[in-house]
Design an enzyme around this catalytic site. Structure first.
Site, PDB file in Angstrom:
ATOM      1  N   ARG A  67     -26.520  24.958 -55.120  1.00 48.37           N
ATOM      2  CA  ARG A  67     -27.843  25.060 -54.514  1.00 48.37           C
ATOM      3  C   ARG A  67     -28.777  24.027 -55.120  1.00 48.37           C
ATOM      4  NH1 ARG A  67     -30.465  29.276 -56.069  1.00 48.37           N
ATOM      5  NH2 ARG A  67     -32.029  29.054 -54.464  1.00 48.37           N
ATOM      6  N   LYS A 132     -22.989  33.746 -65.112  1.00 48.09           N
ATOM      7  CA  LYS A 132     -22.676  33.539 -63.696  1.00 48.09           C
ATOM      8  C   LYS A 132     -21.175  33.639 -63.439  1.00 48.09           C
ATOM      9  CE  LYS A 132     -23.901  30.230 -60.119  1.00 48.09           C
ATOM     10  NZ  LYS A 132     -25.062  29.428 -59.710  1.00 48.09           N
ATOM     11  N   ARG A 268     -38.640  35.403 -67.807  1.00 52.79           N
ATOM     12  CA  ARG A 268     -39.703  34.940 -68.706  1.00 52.79           C
ATOM     13  C   ARG A 268     -39.829  35.933 -69.841  1.00 52.79           C
ATOM     14  NH1 ARG A 268     -45.531  35.705 -68.578  1.00 52.79           N
ATOM     15  NH2 ARG A 268     -45.319  36.971 -66.713  1.00 52.79           N
TER      16      ARG A 268
HETATM   17  C1  BTN Z   1     -24.661  27.521 -56.671  1.00 54.20           C
HETATM   18  O1  BTN Z   1     -24.451  28.427 -57.476  1.00 54.20           O
HETATM   19  O2  BTN Z   1     -25.534  26.665 -56.871  1.00 54.20           O
HETATM   20  C2  BTN Z   1     -23.851  27.493 -55.404  1.00 54.20           C
HETATM   21  C3  BTN Z   1     -22.436  27.114 -55.671  1.00 54.20           C
HETATM   22  C4  BTN Z   1     -21.588  27.133 -54.420  1.00 54.20           C
HETATM   23  C5  BTN Z   1     -20.198  26.616 -54.672  1.00 54.20           C
HETATM   24  C6  BTN Z   1     -19.292  26.762 -53.474  1.00 54.20           C
HETATM   25  S1  BTN Z   1     -17.631  26.358 -53.880  1.00 54.20           S
HETATM   26  C7  BTN Z   1     -17.190  26.329 -52.196  1.00 54.20           C
HETATM   27  C8  BTN Z   1     -18.347  25.695 -51.465  1.00 54.20           C
HETATM   28  N1  BTN Z   1     -18.207  24.257 -51.428  1.00 54.20           N
HETATM   29  C9  BTN Z   1     -19.179  23.643 -52.106  1.00 54.20           C
HETATM   30  O3  BTN Z   1     -19.294  22.414 -52.241  1.00 54.20           O
HETATM   31  N2  BTN Z   1     -20.011  24.559 -52.623  1.00 54.20           N
HETATM   32  C10 BTN Z   1     -19.636  25.896 -52.275  1.00 54.20           C
END
Ligand code: BTN
Length: 271
Positions: A67, A132, A268
């Site tokens: 993200r 995570k 926070r």
């Molecule tokens: C995040 O936590 O920022 C999102 C991560 C999302 C990862 C998955 S892996 C399969 C799909 N392909 C990608 O390039 N990203 C998502």
């Protein structure tokens, strides 16, 4: 990050279909040994609409995306990485809430597989004890008069290398091996995730996020805690008051209740 040599890159699509049971005809499953990003593949080469959910699984991603422009690092056979192209009936409540429903489906599927202590960090990180376990990237396909559709990308850490250090993960990362004492076969994991996504997307399409809000809030990692939400050029300080029926994050500040629709939140420290 470089891959360790000779990983197990085999993936048994027939096993996934067996695990999906009667539902398997609703999915078109494809596996590739390696690709840049499964999300990018499905966004750029969108399969024709044949009524099925098209799923692309990669043994390895060389340019995994997270993200907010971040990268998603994974190592072969360490993560289940896949994307699913989901089409929704015209008029369905696609954008708002979809991200949260996806996170909830991942958490519920993992709980059914015996994983305990799962929590959701708005909008859709899946955590255990602040670390995570899974990340989700939902991208909407441009409409242009077509059926509303989204590429749902999911990465679940199954067994990370021991010395893994992922930049940008404040609380750190974890994997199924660490949490359960064993990992879960990627095939069973995929079938469980697709089954739960299917069930919760049906509820979402029929009744909106409001029908799933309570289940999301039960797993809210920040419920009642002091939070900072940063994004779109502003920062909001307050206490996390859950989410509303649109999936917006609610933050109670000293003066009012603010709705956050996009951005990043962090814990926070209380003064
Ligand atoms: C995040 O936590 O920022 C999102 C991560 C999302 C990862 C998955 S892996 C399969 C799909 N392909 C990608 O390039 N990203 C998502």
């Amino acid at each position: 990050m470089n891959a360790s040599p000779a990983p197990n890159l085999r993936f048994d699509l027939e096993q996934v279909a067996l695990d999906l049971g009667a539902r398997s005809s609703e999915f078109a499953l494809r596996w590739v040994e390696s690709c840049g990003s499964t999300n990018t593949e499905l966004m750029n080469c969108t399969p024709e609409d044949d009524g099925r959910v098209h799923v692309l699984v990669a043994g390895q991603q060389t340019a995994g995306r997270g993200r907010r422009g971040r990268v998603w690092l994974s190592w072969p056979d360490s993560c289940l990485t896949f994307s699913a192209l989901w089409r929704f009936a015209p008029g369905a409540p696609v954008p708002a809430g979809l991200s949260l429903v996806t996170g909830l489906a991942v958490a519920v599927a993992l709980e059914k597989l015996g994983v305990e202590g799962l929590q959701l960090k708005w909008p859709n990180d899946v955590l255990i004890h602040g670390r995570k376990l899974a990340g989700i990237l939902v991208e909407l396909l441009p409409g242009r008069g077509r059926t509303p559709a989204a590429v749902i990308g999911i990465g679940v850490n199954r067994r990370l290398p021991d010395d893994v250090n992922i930049p940008g993960q404040a609380g750190g990362v974890t994997d199924l091996q660490r949490e359960l004492g064993h990992t879960i076969p990627a095939e069973s994991l995929l079938a469980a995730l697709l089954t739960e996504l299917h069930a919760l997307f049906e509820t979402y399409a029929a009744a909106g996020f409001g029908a799933l809000r309570g289940a999301w809030q039960q797993r809210n990692a920040f419920a009642g805690l002091p939070v900072t939400a940063c994004g779109d050029g502003s920062t909001i300080y307050g206490t996390c008051a859950g989410v509303d029926d649109d999936g917006a994050l609610l933050i109670r500040t000293d003066t009012d209740l603010q709705r956050v629709l996009s951005g990043e939140i962090s814990l926070r420290l209380a003064p």
